[in-house]
Each structure stands twice: as C-alpha cells, then as structure tokens.
Motif scaffolding. Sequence first.
Motif, PDB file in Angstrom:
ATOM      1  N   TYR A   1       4.813  -6.991   1.963  1.00 14.85           N
ATOM      2  CA  TYR A   1       5.363  -7.486   3.220  1.00 14.85           C
ATOM      3  C   TYR A   1       5.217  -6.490   4.366  1.00 14.85           C
ATOM      4  O   TYR A   1       5.096  -6.877   5.518  1.00 14.85           O
ATOM      5  CB  TYR A   1       6.849  -7.833   3.042  1.00 14.85           C
ATOM      6  CG  TYR A   1       7.049  -9.004   2.112  1.00 14.85           C
ATOM      7  CD1 TYR A   1       7.004 -10.305   2.592  1.00 14.85           C
ATOM      8  CD2 TYR A   1       7.243  -8.815   0.754  1.00 14.85           C
ATOM      9  CE1 TYR A   1       7.157 -11.391   1.737  1.00 14.85           C
ATOM     10  CE2 TYR A   1       7.396  -9.889  -0.107  1.00 14.85           C
ATOM     11  CZ  TYR A   1       7.354 -11.168   0.397  1.00 14.85           C
ATOM     12  OH  TYR A   1       7.492 -12.228  -0.455  1.00 14.85           O
ATOM     13  N   ILE A   2       5.262  -5.208   4.054  1.00 18.69           N
ATOM     14  CA  ILE A   2       5.283  -4.166   5.083  1.00 18.69           C
ATOM     15  C   ILE A   2       4.056  -3.281   4.925  1.00 18.69           C
ATOM     16  O   ILE A   2       3.886  -2.629   3.901  1.00 18.69           O
ATOM     17  CB  ILE A   2       6.585  -3.337   4.973  1.00 18.69           C
ATOM     18  CG1 ILE A   2       7.789  -4.270   5.116  1.00 18.69           C
ATOM     19  CG2 ILE A   2       6.611  -2.228   6.004  1.00 18.69           C
ATOM     20  CD1 ILE A   2       9.097  -3.678   4.662  1.00 18.69           C
ATOM     21  N   LYS A   3       3.225  -3.264   5.959  1.00 21.21           N
ATOM     22  CA  LYS A   3       1.951  -2.544   5.897  1.00 21.21           C
ATOM     23  C   LYS A   3       2.110  -1.036   5.766  1.00 21.21           C
ATOM     24  O   LYS A   3       1.457  -0.400   4.962  1.00 21.21           O
ATOM     25  CB  LYS A   3       1.162  -2.846   7.175  1.00 21.21           C
ATOM     26  CG  LYS A   3      -0.181  -3.425   6.937  1.00 21.21           C
ATOM     27  CD  LYS A   3      -0.863  -3.662   8.259  1.00 21.21           C
ATOM     28  CE  LYS A   3      -1.892  -4.752   8.076  1.00 21.21           C
ATOM     29  NZ  LYS A   3      -2.566  -5.120   9.261  1.00 21.21           N
ATOM     30  N   ASP A   4       2.970  -0.471   6.585  1.00 26.90           N
ATOM     31  CA  ASP A   4       3.134   0.981   6.624  1.00 26.90           C
ATOM     32  C   ASP A   4       3.800   1.467   5.332  1.00 26.90           C
ATOM     33  O   ASP A   4       4.935   1.108   5.047  1.00 26.90           O
ATOM     34  CB  ASP A   4       3.989   1.357   7.841  1.00 26.90           C
ATOM     35  CG  ASP A   4       4.132   2.860   7.997  1.00 26.90           C
ATOM     36  OD1 ASP A   4       4.771   3.486   7.131  1.00 26.90           O
ATOM     37  OD2 ASP A   4       3.618   3.392   9.000  1.00 26.90           O
ATOM     38  N   PRO A   5       3.094   2.308   4.537  1.00 30.44           N
ATOM     39  CA  PRO A   5       3.642   2.747   3.246  1.00 30.44           C
ATOM     40  C   PRO A   5       4.987   3.464   3.342  1.00 30.44           C
ATOM     41  O   PRO A   5       5.861   3.262   2.514  1.00 30.44           O
ATOM     42  CB  PRO A   5       2.566   3.688   2.687  1.00 30.44           C
ATOM     43  CG  PRO A   5       1.326   3.382   3.433  1.00 30.44           C
ATOM     44  CD  PRO A   5       1.751   2.844   4.773  1.00 30.44           C
ATOM     45  N   SER A   6       5.154   4.311   4.377  1.00 27.25           N
ATOM     46  CA  SER A   6       6.420   5.035   4.473  1.00 27.25           C
ATOM     47  C   SER A   6       7.562   4.093   4.857  1.00 27.25           C
ATOM     48  O   SER A   6       8.687   4.245   4.375  1.00 27.25           O
ATOM     49  CB  SER A   6       6.315   6.202   5.464  1.00 27.25           C
ATOM     50  OG  SER A   6       6.032   5.719   6.760  1.00 27.25           O
ATOM     51  N   GLU A   7       7.280   3.092   5.694  1.00 21.74           N
ATOM     52  CA  GLU A   7       8.302   2.098   6.047  1.00 21.74           C
ATOM     53  C   GLU A   7       8.649   1.251   4.825  1.00 21.74           C
ATOM     54  O   GLU A   7       9.818   0.948   4.582  1.00 21.74           O
ATOM     55  CB  GLU A   7       7.811   1.201   7.193  1.00 21.74           C
ATOM     56  CG  GLU A   7       7.691   1.905   8.532  1.00 21.74           C
ATOM     57  CD  GLU A   7       9.022   2.395   9.062  1.00 21.74           C
ATOM     58  OE1 GLU A   7      10.009   1.639   9.033  1.00 21.74           O
ATOM     59  OE2 GLU A   7       9.081   3.560   9.510  1.00 21.74           O
ATOM     60  N   ALA A   8       7.616   0.870   4.061  1.00 19.44           N
ATOM     61  CA  ALA A   8       7.855   0.073   2.843  1.00 19.44           C
ATOM     62  C   ALA A   8       8.717   0.862   1.859  1.00 19.44           C
ATOM     63  O   ALA A   8       9.624   0.311   1.238  1.00 19.44           O
ATOM     64  CB  ALA A   8       6.525  -0.318   2.203  1.00 19.44           C
TER      65      ALA A   8
ATOM     66  N   GLU B   1      -6.450  -4.542  -6.622  1.00 17.76           N
ATOM     67  CA  GLU B   1      -6.299  -3.630  -5.486  1.00 17.76           C
ATOM     68  C   GLU B   1      -7.072  -4.127  -4.268  1.00 17.76           C
ATOM     69  O   GLU B   1      -6.583  -4.065  -3.140  1.00 17.76           O
ATOM     70  CB  GLU B   1      -6.799  -2.239  -5.890  1.00 17.76           C
ATOM     71  CG  GLU B   1      -6.271  -1.139  -5.016  1.00 17.76           C
ATOM     72  CD  GLU B   1      -6.625   0.229  -5.574  1.00 17.76           C
ATOM     73  OE1 GLU B   1      -7.413   0.923  -4.907  1.00 17.76           O
ATOM     74  OE2 GLU B   1      -6.125   0.585  -6.652  1.00 17.76           O
ATOM     75  N   ASP B   2      -8.292  -4.652  -4.505  1.00 13.85           N
ATOM     76  CA  ASP B   2      -9.092  -5.213  -3.411  1.00 13.85           C
ATOM     77  C   ASP B   2      -8.387  -6.402  -2.779  1.00 13.85           C
ATOM     78  O   ASP B   2      -8.352  -6.544  -1.558  1.00 13.85           O
ATOM     79  CB  ASP B   2     -10.473  -5.662  -3.916  1.00 13.85           C
ATOM     80  CG  ASP B   2     -11.348  -4.502  -4.350  1.00 13.85           C
ATOM     81  OD1 ASP B   2     -11.234  -3.421  -3.754  1.00 13.85           O
ATOM     82  OD2 ASP B   2     -12.132  -4.688  -5.289  1.00 13.85           O
ATOM     83  N   LEU B   3      -7.833  -7.272  -3.624  1.00 16.12           N
ATOM     84  CA  LEU B   3      -7.120  -8.441  -3.107  1.00 16.12           C
ATOM     85  C   LEU B   3      -5.904  -8.020  -2.302  1.00 16.12           C
ATOM     86  O   LEU B   3      -5.631  -8.582  -1.239  1.00 16.12           O
ATOM     87  CB  LEU B   3      -6.712  -9.370  -4.253  1.00 16.12           C
ATOM     88  CG  LEU B   3      -7.861 -10.122  -4.924  1.00 16.12           C
ATOM     89  CD1 LEU B   3      -7.373 -10.834  -6.170  1.00 16.12           C
ATOM     90  CD2 LEU B   3      -8.500 -11.099  -3.969  1.00 16.12           C
ATOM     91  N   MET B   4      -5.181  -7.024  -2.786  1.00 10.38           N
ATOM     92  CA  MET B   4      -4.015  -6.517  -2.062  1.00 10.38           C
ATOM     93  C   MET B   4      -4.439  -5.994  -0.690  1.00 10.38           C
ATOM     94  O   MET B   4      -3.778  -6.237   0.318  1.00 10.38           O
ATOM     95  CB  MET B   4      -3.352  -5.405  -2.888  1.00 10.38           C
ATOM     96  CG  MET B   4      -2.221  -4.725  -2.213  1.00 10.38           C
ATOM     97  SD  MET B   4      -0.813  -5.806  -2.074  1.00 10.38           S
ATOM     98  CE  MET B   4       0.418  -4.653  -1.534  1.00 10.38           C
ATOM     99  N   GLU B   5      -5.565  -5.290  -0.662  1.00  9.43           N
ATOM    100  CA  GLU B   5      -6.085  -4.748   0.591  1.00  9.43           C
ATOM    101  C   GLU B   5      -6.419  -5.871   1.575  1.00  9.43           C
ATOM    102  O   GLU B   5      -6.120  -5.775   2.767  1.00  9.43           O
ATOM    103  CB  GLU B   5      -7.338  -3.919   0.289  1.00  9.43           C
ATOM    104  CG  GLU B   5      -7.920  -3.214   1.487  1.00  9.43           C
ATOM    105  CD  GLU B   5      -9.191  -2.463   1.111  1.00  9.43           C
ATOM    106  OE1 GLU B   5     -10.197  -2.643   1.804  1.00  9.43           O
ATOM    107  OE2 GLU B   5      -9.161  -1.713   0.111  1.00  9.43           O
ATOM    108  N   ILE B   6      -7.014  -6.948   1.080  1.00 10.69           N
ATOM    109  CA  ILE B   6      -7.366  -8.081   1.937  1.00 10.69           C
ATOM    110  C   ILE B   6      -6.109  -8.764   2.464  1.00 10.69           C
ATOM    111  O   ILE B   6      -6.009  -9.070   3.649  1.00 10.69           O
ATOM    112  CB  ILE B   6      -8.284  -9.074   1.181  1.00 10.69           C
ATOM    113  CG1 ILE B   6      -9.663  -8.442   0.975  1.00 10.69           C
ATOM    114  CG2 ILE B   6      -8.412 -10.394   1.932  1.00 10.69           C
ATOM    115  CD1 ILE B   6     -10.571  -9.196   0.033  1.00 10.69           C
ATOM    116  N   VAL B   7      -5.125  -8.979   1.609  1.00 18.21           N
ATOM    117  CA  VAL B   7      -3.866  -9.603   2.044  1.00 18.21           C
ATOM    118  C   VAL B   7      -3.156  -8.702   3.054  1.00 18.21           C
ATOM    119  O   VAL B   7      -2.568  -9.180   4.020  1.00 18.21           O
ATOM    120  CB  VAL B   7      -2.954  -9.932   0.836  1.00 18.21           C
ATOM    121  CG1 VAL B   7      -1.575 -10.371   1.285  1.00 18.21           C
ATOM    122  CG2 VAL B   7      -3.585 -11.023  -0.028  1.00 18.21           C
ATOM    123  N   GLN B   8      -3.247  -7.378   2.859  1.00 13.79           N
ATOM    124  CA  GLN B   8      -2.602  -6.434   3.774  1.00 13.79           C
ATOM    125  C   GLN B   8      -3.183  -6.506   5.186  1.00 13.79           C
ATOM    126  O   GLN B   8      -2.521  -6.129   6.148  1.00 13.79           O
ATOM    127  CB  GLN B   8      -2.717  -4.998   3.251  1.00 13.79           C
ATOM    128  CG  GLN B   8      -1.752  -4.663   2.153  1.00 13.79           C
ATOM    129  CD  GLN B   8      -0.322  -4.726   2.614  1.00 13.79           C
ATOM    130  OE1 GLN B   8       0.026  -4.310   3.705  1.00 13.79           O
ATOM    131  NE2 GLN B   8       0.525  -5.293   1.780  1.00 13.79           N
TER     132      GLN B   8
END
Length: 198
Positions: free
Chosen positions: A44-51, A122-129
């Motif tokens: 849901y949240i792109k920024d890793p530190s915010e997530a 991981e690729d799919l996660m990247e595309i959804v992100q």
Amino acid sequence: MRLIIQRSIKEEIIISGCRKKHSRAQKLLFEKYAAKMSAVCRRYIKDPSEAESVMIGGFIKVFEKILQYKGDGIFEGWVRKIMINESLIYLRKNRYMYLEVDISNADYEPDYDLLNNRLDAEDLMEIVQKLPEGYRTVFNLYAIEGFTHKEIGEKLEINVNTSKSQLSRARKLLQKYLQERELWEKKKMISYEKLLVE
C-alpha cells in the motif's frame, strides 16, 4: 499434524503473554510476523521507511487491542487486518488516494505467456508498486485482499463507483506496464540471440 499443533500451542502462549503485556512475548510476536506484515504495508505504501513506520504503528495497535482477539479465525489474519487499516489511515492522512495518470495506449494486450516465464513475485510486486497510491490501494484491497467494492468504499470513505473506476484504471495501467515489460523482454531476447549468432 503434530508440527501444526505445536505451532498453535506456541502461538497461544505468545498471545497469552502479549495479553499480559510481557515484553518478551511482544518481541516474539513481532519477530514472527514482522516480515509478512512489512510486505502487507509495502503493498500500500511505496516509501519503505514510511511502510515500516506504519507497520510498527500497526504492531503497537496489535498490542493495545490484543484483548479484543477472541480466538475466532486465524490470528495472523487479525493482525493483517490491523496492518491494512493502518496503511489506509496513513494514505488518507497523507491524501495520496486519488492521483490520476495518463493511461492512453493501454488497450494493447501483453503476451502473458512470455511474461509468465520471466516474471517472479518480486517483479510483480515492483510492477504493482508503480501504480499511483489510489489505484494500488483499491487494486490490493479488491484483487489481493478480496474486499467487495462496497467494503472498499466504506473503508476508504469513497463512492462504490469511485472504487470500481480506480480498479478499472489500475488494471489498464498494469496492462500498460506489462506491455512495456514485454517489449523490454523481447529486446533483451533479440540482443541475446544476436550475441549467439556472432
């Protein structure tokens, strides 16, 4: 079967310790679920530190509300719902929900067989992100979490038609991203074949 029962007993002991506010039990619970719940928040949240911040806040809420868990259903599912709700609260507070993007040229249907052979989770996660926050949120809630548009509308405080529209646009944009990925894969294959011929 014995391993499942042992895991269940161990989890019950950890939950019981958390209900008594034992820090060791809270640490064990965090260690057990942190990676999975981090992945939920990252959807849901792109920024890793915010997530990560949202996930930590979610665990604080888990510890505060653990007495509300009555043992109905899987505990992990209960924790997951808290993480999703915390992610949605974050998105609402930060007003990322309704970004629009240009989705022209999204009518092309990608070659899913080619992509299937090359895409991993991981690729799919990247595309959804890559989706804007609003699209990604509705897509995750509908396609991954299994919520109805009515439930999504209630959770996000939006109209059912807005939810449907966001999902439709998310799908078109994902299709565009998959098309771009397919073209990139084809170019890579052509370059590799040229190397083999030389």
